[in-house]
Every structure is written in C-alpha cells, then in structure tokens.
Design an enzyme around this catalytic site. Structure first.
Site, PDB file in Angstrom:
ATOM      1  CG  ASP A  35      -1.698   1.301   1.280  1.00  0.00           C
ATOM      2  OD1 ASP A  35      -3.093   0.453   0.989  1.00  0.00           O
ATOM      3  OD2 ASP A  35      -1.619   2.267   1.261  1.00  0.00           O
ATOM      4  CG  LEU A  37       0.473   3.917   4.064  1.00  0.00           C
ATOM      5  CD1 LEU A  37       1.520   4.080   5.068  1.00  0.00           C
ATOM      6  CD2 LEU A  37      -0.573   2.967   4.321  1.00  0.00           C
ATOM      7  CB  THR A 137     -16.928  -0.383  -8.641  1.00  0.00           C
ATOM      8  OG1 THR A 137     -18.064   0.219  -8.082  1.00  0.00           O
ATOM      9  CG2 THR A 137     -15.513   0.750 -10.333  1.00  0.00           C
ATOM     10  CG  ASP A 138     -22.353  -1.433  -8.396  1.00  0.00           C
ATOM     11  OD1 ASP A 138     -21.554  -0.736  -8.100  1.00  0.00           O
ATOM     12  OD2 ASP A 138     -23.364  -1.132  -7.215  1.00  0.00           O
ATOM     13  CD  GLU A 139     -19.763   3.914  -7.808  1.00  0.00           C
ATOM     14  OE1 GLU A 139     -18.810   4.914  -8.391  1.00  0.00           O
ATOM     15  OE2 GLU A 139     -19.349   4.129  -6.895  1.00  0.00           O
ATOM     16  CE1 TYR A 172     -13.611   3.816  -8.188  1.00  0.00           C
ATOM     17  CE2 TYR A 172     -15.824   4.287  -8.249  1.00  0.00           C
ATOM     18  CZ  TYR A 172     -14.178   3.134  -7.825  1.00  0.00           C
ATOM     19  OH  TYR A 172     -14.332   2.033  -7.344  1.00  0.00           O
ATOM     20  CB  ALA A 174     -13.834   6.324 -17.120  1.00  0.00           C
ATOM     21  CE  LYS A 176     -11.806  -0.557  -9.919  1.00  0.00           C
ATOM     22  NZ  LYS A 176     -10.814  -0.928  -8.909  1.00  0.00           N
ATOM     23  N   PRO A 227     -24.625  17.379   3.901  1.00  0.00           N
ATOM     24  CG  PRO A 227     -22.549  17.493   2.440  1.00  0.00           C
ATOM     25  CD  PRO A 227     -22.914  17.014   3.728  1.00  0.00           C
TER      26      PRO A 227
HETATM   27  P1  NAD Z   1     -10.247   3.138  -0.501  1.00  0.00           P
HETATM   28  O1  NAD Z   1      -9.883   4.973  -1.471  1.00  0.00           O
HETATM   29  O2  NAD Z   1     -10.783   2.699   0.396  1.00  0.00           O
HETATM   30  O3  NAD Z   1      -8.506   2.802  -0.696  1.00  0.00           O
HETATM   31  C1  NAD Z   1      -7.761   2.197  -1.490  1.00  0.00           C
HETATM   32  C2  NAD Z   1      -6.294   1.611  -0.250  1.00  0.00           C
HETATM   33  O4  NAD Z   1      -5.501   2.140  -2.304  1.00  0.00           O
HETATM   34  C3  NAD Z   1      -5.588   3.429   0.257  1.00  0.00           C
HETATM   35  O5  NAD Z   1      -5.660   1.765   0.916  1.00  0.00           O
HETATM   36  C4  NAD Z   1      -4.153   3.310  -0.744  1.00  0.00           C
HETATM   37  O6  NAD Z   1      -3.279   3.846   0.121  1.00  0.00           O
HETATM   38  C5  NAD Z   1      -3.950   2.175  -1.755  1.00  0.00           C
HETATM   39  N1  NAD Z   1      -3.946   3.128  -2.736  1.00  0.00           N
HETATM   40  C6  NAD Z   1      -4.320   3.757  -3.571  1.00  0.00           C
HETATM   41  N2  NAD Z   1      -3.217   4.254  -4.782  1.00  0.00           N
HETATM   42  C7  NAD Z   1      -2.568   3.274  -4.598  1.00  0.00           C
HETATM   43  C8  NAD Z   1      -1.593   3.050  -5.287  1.00  0.00           C
HETATM   44  N3  NAD Z   1      -0.695   3.439  -6.556  1.00  0.00           N
HETATM   45  N4  NAD Z   1      -0.196   1.933  -4.658  1.00  0.00           N
HETATM   46  C9  NAD Z   1      -0.472   1.064  -3.511  1.00  0.00           C
HETATM   47  N5  NAD Z   1      -1.603   1.431  -2.728  1.00  0.00           N
HETATM   48  C10 NAD Z   1      -2.212   2.539  -3.532  1.00  0.00           C
HETATM   49  O7  NAD Z   1     -10.783   2.023  -0.857  1.00  0.00           O
HETATM   50  P2  NAD Z   1     -11.921   0.880  -0.298  1.00  0.00           P
HETATM   51  O8  NAD Z   1     -12.939   1.905  -0.511  1.00  0.00           O
HETATM   52  O9  NAD Z   1     -11.241   0.336   0.189  1.00  0.00           O
HETATM   53  O10 NAD Z   1     -12.285   0.273  -2.472  1.00  0.00           O
HETATM   54  C11 NAD Z   1     -11.500  -0.246  -2.605  1.00  0.00           C
HETATM   55  C12 NAD Z   1     -11.833  -1.157  -3.774  1.00  0.00           C
HETATM   56  O11 NAD Z   1     -12.479  -2.092  -3.896  1.00  0.00           O
HETATM   57  C13 NAD Z   1     -10.822  -0.695  -4.865  1.00  0.00           C
HETATM   58  O12 NAD Z   1     -10.316  -1.520  -6.202  1.00  0.00           O
HETATM   59  C14 NAD Z   1     -12.127   0.023  -5.594  1.00  0.00           C
HETATM   60  O13 NAD Z   1     -12.439   0.176  -7.035  1.00  0.00           O
HETATM   61  C15 NAD Z   1     -13.014  -1.469  -4.916  1.00  0.00           C
HETATM   62  N6  NAD Z   1     -15.520  -0.904  -4.404  1.00  0.00           N
HETATM   63  C16 NAD Z   1     -14.980  -0.208  -3.615  1.00  0.00           C
HETATM   64  C17 NAD Z   1     -16.634  -0.804  -3.310  1.00  0.00           C
HETATM   65  C18 NAD Z   1     -17.053   0.960  -2.424  1.00  0.00           C
HETATM   66  O14 NAD Z   1     -17.929   0.855  -1.482  1.00  0.00           O
HETATM   67  N7  NAD Z   1     -16.450   1.352  -1.365  1.00  0.00           N
HETATM   68  C19 NAD Z   1     -17.445  -1.173  -4.260  1.00  0.00           C
HETATM   69  C20 NAD Z   1     -17.086  -1.759  -4.507  1.00  0.00           C
HETATM   70  C21 NAD Z   1     -15.413  -1.646  -5.160  1.00  0.00           C
HETATM   71  P1  TYD Z   2     -20.601   7.899  -2.353  1.00  0.00           P
HETATM   72  O1  TYD Z   2     -20.081   7.014  -0.566  1.00  0.00           O
HETATM   73  O2  TYD Z   2     -19.949   8.442  -2.778  1.00  0.00           O
HETATM   74  O3  TYD Z   2     -20.458   6.604  -2.860  1.00  0.00           O
HETATM   75  P2  TYD Z   2     -20.267   6.742  -4.594  1.00  0.00           P
HETATM   76  O4  TYD Z   2     -20.658   8.167  -5.036  1.00  0.00           O
HETATM   77  O5  TYD Z   2     -19.411   5.880  -4.583  1.00  0.00           O
HETATM   78  O6  TYD Z   2     -21.737   6.351  -5.266  1.00  0.00           O
HETATM   79  O7  TYD Z   2     -21.486   8.571  -2.292  1.00  0.00           O
HETATM   80  C1  TYD Z   2     -23.292   7.563  -2.272  1.00  0.00           C
HETATM   81  C2  TYD Z   2     -24.152   8.407  -2.421  1.00  0.00           C
HETATM   82  O8  TYD Z   2     -24.610   9.566  -2.250  1.00  0.00           O
HETATM   83  C3  TYD Z   2     -23.925   9.224  -3.648  1.00  0.00           C
HETATM   84  O9  TYD Z   2     -25.540   8.742  -4.398  1.00  0.00           O
HETATM   85  C4  TYD Z   2     -23.616  10.923  -3.799  1.00  0.00           C
HETATM   86  C5  TYD Z   2     -24.468  10.474  -2.560  1.00  0.00           C
HETATM   87  N1  TYD Z   2     -23.313  11.938  -1.606  1.00  0.00           N
HETATM   88  C6  TYD Z   2     -24.404  12.990  -1.310  1.00  0.00           C
HETATM   89  O10 TYD Z   2     -25.377  12.729  -1.197  1.00  0.00           O
HETATM   90  N2  TYD Z   2     -23.609  13.576  -0.558  1.00  0.00           N
HETATM   91  C7  TYD Z   2     -22.664  13.483   0.365  1.00  0.00           C
HETATM   92  O11 TYD Z   2     -21.658  14.299   0.714  1.00  0.00           O
HETATM   93  C8  TYD Z   2     -21.318  12.643  -0.963  1.00  0.00           C
HETATM   94  C9  TYD Z   2     -20.608  11.765  -0.121  1.00  0.00           C
HETATM   95  C10 TYD Z   2     -21.927  11.441  -1.152  1.00  0.00           C
END
Ligand code: NAD
Ligand code: TYD
Length: 366
Positions: A35, A37, A137-139, A172, A174, A176, A227
């Site tokens: 990582d 960090l 991700t589903d996005e 983001y 795009a 992924k 917000p």
């Molecule tokens: P996060 O932002 O909490 O963590 C990302 C981690 O990656 C951090 O520890 C960061 O330090 C590390 N990182 C970033 N750039 C780096 C680099 N260049 N080299 C090494 N480490 C690096 O993210 P998350 O929410 O835990 O998501 C993790 C994965 O799961 C991502 O690939 C994300 O696309 C995917 N994902 C997330 C969600 C969600 O709801 N959070 C849902 C589906 C998929």
């Molecule tokens: P988020 O947690 O950023 O996840 P993602 O954009 O990956 O789905 O946002 C979840 C939903 O909440 C999204 O529709 C955007 C909305 N949102 C707000 O309305 N206000 C906020 O301050 C944030 C961070 C998100």
C-alpha cells in the site's frame, strides 16, 4: 496448503477487512500488504493484526513497475488480490489524471509484473496454481433507470448482471472499467489466470469519512450540515464490508478462472432514506430525542454526471458458489453507526491527517 498472497490497498477500507480475514483465517499463508498509504490508507486500520507472523506490510506504489516486479519475484507471490485504487467519485471529478494513473497504469504494472514472473513457470509455483484477482465496482456498468421511484425497493425493473455492457460515466468508473478490460485482456492474450468481481457500495467500519455513511454519522454527531446531492433520489445498493470480504475469500479460492462475478445483497436504498435512517439511529444511540437533527439535512447542487441508480444481481455468485450476505441492513447500519460513535478517536485522526504519522512512528520504534 502454503501460499504467498499479495494484497494491494490493504490499508484502505475494504482492503483492511480482507487482510484481517486472510491473516486470521489462514495462518499457513504469508500475507503481504502492498500500500502506498495515500490519504485513504491508514495502518491504524490493521493495529490488531500488525504483529502476526504471517503478515508483512510493504509501503509501495503499484505504479512502480520495478519495485512491484521485484517484490513478486523475491517473495514468490502465487496469488494477487488487487484492491489498491483511487476510489472516491468526487475526487475523480476534480483530478481525473490521478485516477487514470493509479487505477489504469497501476493495474497494468501489476498485471505485467505477475505475467513476467508466472508465465515461464506455467502459472504454477511449487504446485500452487497462480491467481490474479481484480476487485472492481458495479459503477462500470453505468446507471439504471428509476422506473419505480415510489414505495419500496427495487426501484426499477432491471439489474446489473455479469453480461451488462460497460457504460461508465465518472472518471472513477471510467478508470476502473479500463483496468477491468486490461485484466481480461491479459487473460485472453497471455493466459494469465484472472478473476474479476464487481461489487456494489460497501459500508462498515474503517471507511474514510468522505464517503456518505461515515461522513454523515460524524456530521450528525457534531451537528454539522448533511450535504445531500440533488434531491437525494439517487439509489445505491449497499453491502456490509465483511460480507464483501467473505465473498472475496470464497471467490479467490473457488471462483473459476476468467469468470466475472457480481457481488451485492439486493439492498437498494434512496440516499435520502439512508440519511433519515442515519439520523434516527445516531440520535437514538447518542440519547437524543427523535427528529432532533432532521434539520441538518441540506440539499446542495447535484454531483456532475451523478448516476441515478445502481442495483446488482448477484444470483450467479449465490447459485455457483453458495455465497449470501450474512447481515440484514438494519443490523449492519446499527453496527456501523455504533462503531463510528465508539471510535471517535479514529475519526478525529483521519479528519486531521494525524494518522499519516502512524507509519513513521511505528517503523521508527522498531
Ligand atoms: P480506499 O480508498 O478506502 O482504499 C484504497 C487503498 O489503496 C488505500 O489504502 C490507498 O493507500 C491504496 N492506494 C491508492 N493508490 C495506491 C497506489 N498507487 N499504490 C498502492 N496503494 C495505493 O478504497 P476502498 O473503498 O477500500 O476500495 C478498495 C477497492 O474496492 C477499489 O479498487 C474500489 O474500486 C473497489 N470497490 C469499492 C467499493 C466501495 O463501496 N468502497 C465498492 C466496490 C468496489
Ligand atoms: P459515495 O459514498 O461517495 O459513493 P458512490 O459515489 O461511489 O456511490 O456516495 C453515495 C451516494 O451518496 C451517492 O449517490 C452520492 C451521495 N452523496 C451525497 O448526497 N452527499 C455526500 O456528501 C456524499 C459524499 C455522497
């Protein structure tokens, strides 16, 4: 079986849950957590397992091809679970280059390093089949219609399946999507043993408080405005993070090479309903009167390109591998809000940036 698994992004939200699960469940595996960090990576997320003999933290950037190659070769890594990414849509709107660099070029660098080491060995190390598991991700599928906005979920007639065409809208998603294409291309071109999973929105402990749920719990506690983008009508499909980690464990071990699995709990919520739930649960746990903080809701300008609805169909995963979520949403949200309220110190550290000194201190003291 002994294995050496490289988990990238293990100091982030989902990655820390995956690292913890693997370190605890597989004492015979060597778990390397790579990582960089960034602001989102926090070693305090892994305090409880940092001294385990089967765990090693490596500070490094997935974009640094030479270092990544060296690490994979020297440690004789046979499995990679790749989570490292830039993950916040709002940041991607402000700074798309960083997202392309980390999510696309970083993934490519890992793929190439794994292929260079594994291919001459026939994708097997000491009898252990190699595996490159990419977390997506589903996005990437874009947005679904809101054909039934009233009443209860589901809020539309269609769902994302593994066959849904990619149609990303944010920088983001795009980036992924592009990384997912590279992963599949490495399978088709070089025979790299890859798996891709696409998961819905995660929630739970250790999520960075820029994302909806931890941000809003923290704001409710401190009576700051909440917000809500647009009218709060956007729909997300929420999964408890430990259920995602369990799915990753199952798919890493039993998923079929070259397959895609969608992960989700059929749990759609409109943002405004989530926000109301968060206010109700947070106020109750803080001993405040019901409705006391409803006035914190503040409708603000919508996010650019804001996807209307995400909804995952995870039938394939439950049918083929028997996975299902373990927590009902009400239970998961209560657990999550309670965790943030009981871990104010963690929240204060990450919002002040102090956690980034943790690594320096930790390694100075050794
Ligand atoms: P996060 O932002 O909490 O963590 C990302 C981690 O990656 C951090 O520890 C960061 O330090 C590390 N990182 C970033 N750039 C780096 C680099 N260049 N080299 C090494 N480490 C690096 O993210 P998350 O929410 O835990 O998501 C993790 C994965 O799961 C991502 O690939 C994300 O696309 C995917 N994902 C997330 C969600 C969600 O709801 N959070 C849902 C589906 C998929
Ligand atoms: P988020 O947690 O950023 O996840 P993602 O954009 O990956 O789905 O946002 C979840 C939903 O909440 C999204 O529709 C955007 C909305 N949102 C707000 O309305 N206000 C906020 O301050 C944030 C961070 C998100």
């Amino acid at each position: 079986m002994k294995r050496t698994i490289l988990i990238t992004g293990g100091a982030g939200f989902i990655g820390s849950h995956v690292v913890r699960l693997f370190v605890n469940k597989y004492p015979d595996y060597r778990i390397l957590n790579l990582d960089k960090l960034t602001y989102a990576g926090n070693l305090a997320n892994l305090k409880d397992i940092e001294d385990r003999p089967n765990y090693t933290f490596v500070k490094g950037d997935i974009c640094d091809f030479e270092s990544v190659s060296g690490l994979i070769r020297e440690a004789r890594v046979d499995g990679i679970i790749h989570l490292a990414a830039e993950s916040h849509v709002d940041r991607s709107i402000k700074d798309p280059f960083t997202f392309a660099k980390t999510n696309v070029l970083g993934t490519l660098s890992l793929l190439q390093a794994a292929k260079d080491f594994w291919q001459p060995l026939g994708y097997e190390i000491d009898g252990v089949p190699c595996r490159f598991y990419h977390i997506s991700t589903d996005e990437v599928y874009g947005a679904l219609e809101l054909t039934r906005p009233e009443g209860k979920a589901p809020y539309g007639d269609d769902f994302f399946t593994e066959d849904t065409k990619y149609n990303p809208h944010s920088p983001y998603s795009a980036a992924k999507a592009s990384s997912d294409h590279f992963v599949r291309a490495f399978h088709d071109t070089y025979g790299l043993p890859t798996i891709v999973t696409n998961c819905s929105n995660n929630y739970g402990p250790y999520q960075f408080p820029e994302k909806l749920i931890p941000l809003f719990v923290n704001n409710i506690r401190h009576r700051k405005p909440l917000p809500v983008y647009g009218k709060g009508e956007n729909v997300r499909d929420w999964l408890y993070v430990e259920d995602h980690a369990r799915a990753i464990d199952l798919i890493f071990h039993e998923g079929k090479i070259a397959e895609t699995y969608n992960i989700g709990g059929f749990n759609e919520w409109k943002n405004i309903d989530i926000v109301r739930t968060l206010i109700r649960v947070t106020d109750r746990l803080l001993g405040r009167a019901e409705g006391e903080d409803d006035n914190l809701i503040t409708f603000v300008t919508d996010r650019a390109g804001h996807d209307l609805r995400y909804a995952i169909d995870s039938t394939k995963l439950s049918r083929e591998l028997g996975w299902k979520p373990s927590l009902q949403f009400e239970e998961g949200i209560e657990k999550t809000v309670r965790w943030y309220l009981e871990n104010q110190e963690w929240l204060d550290q990450v919002t002040s940036g102090d956690y980034q000194k943790y690594y320096e201190q930790m390694y100075k003291n050794r």
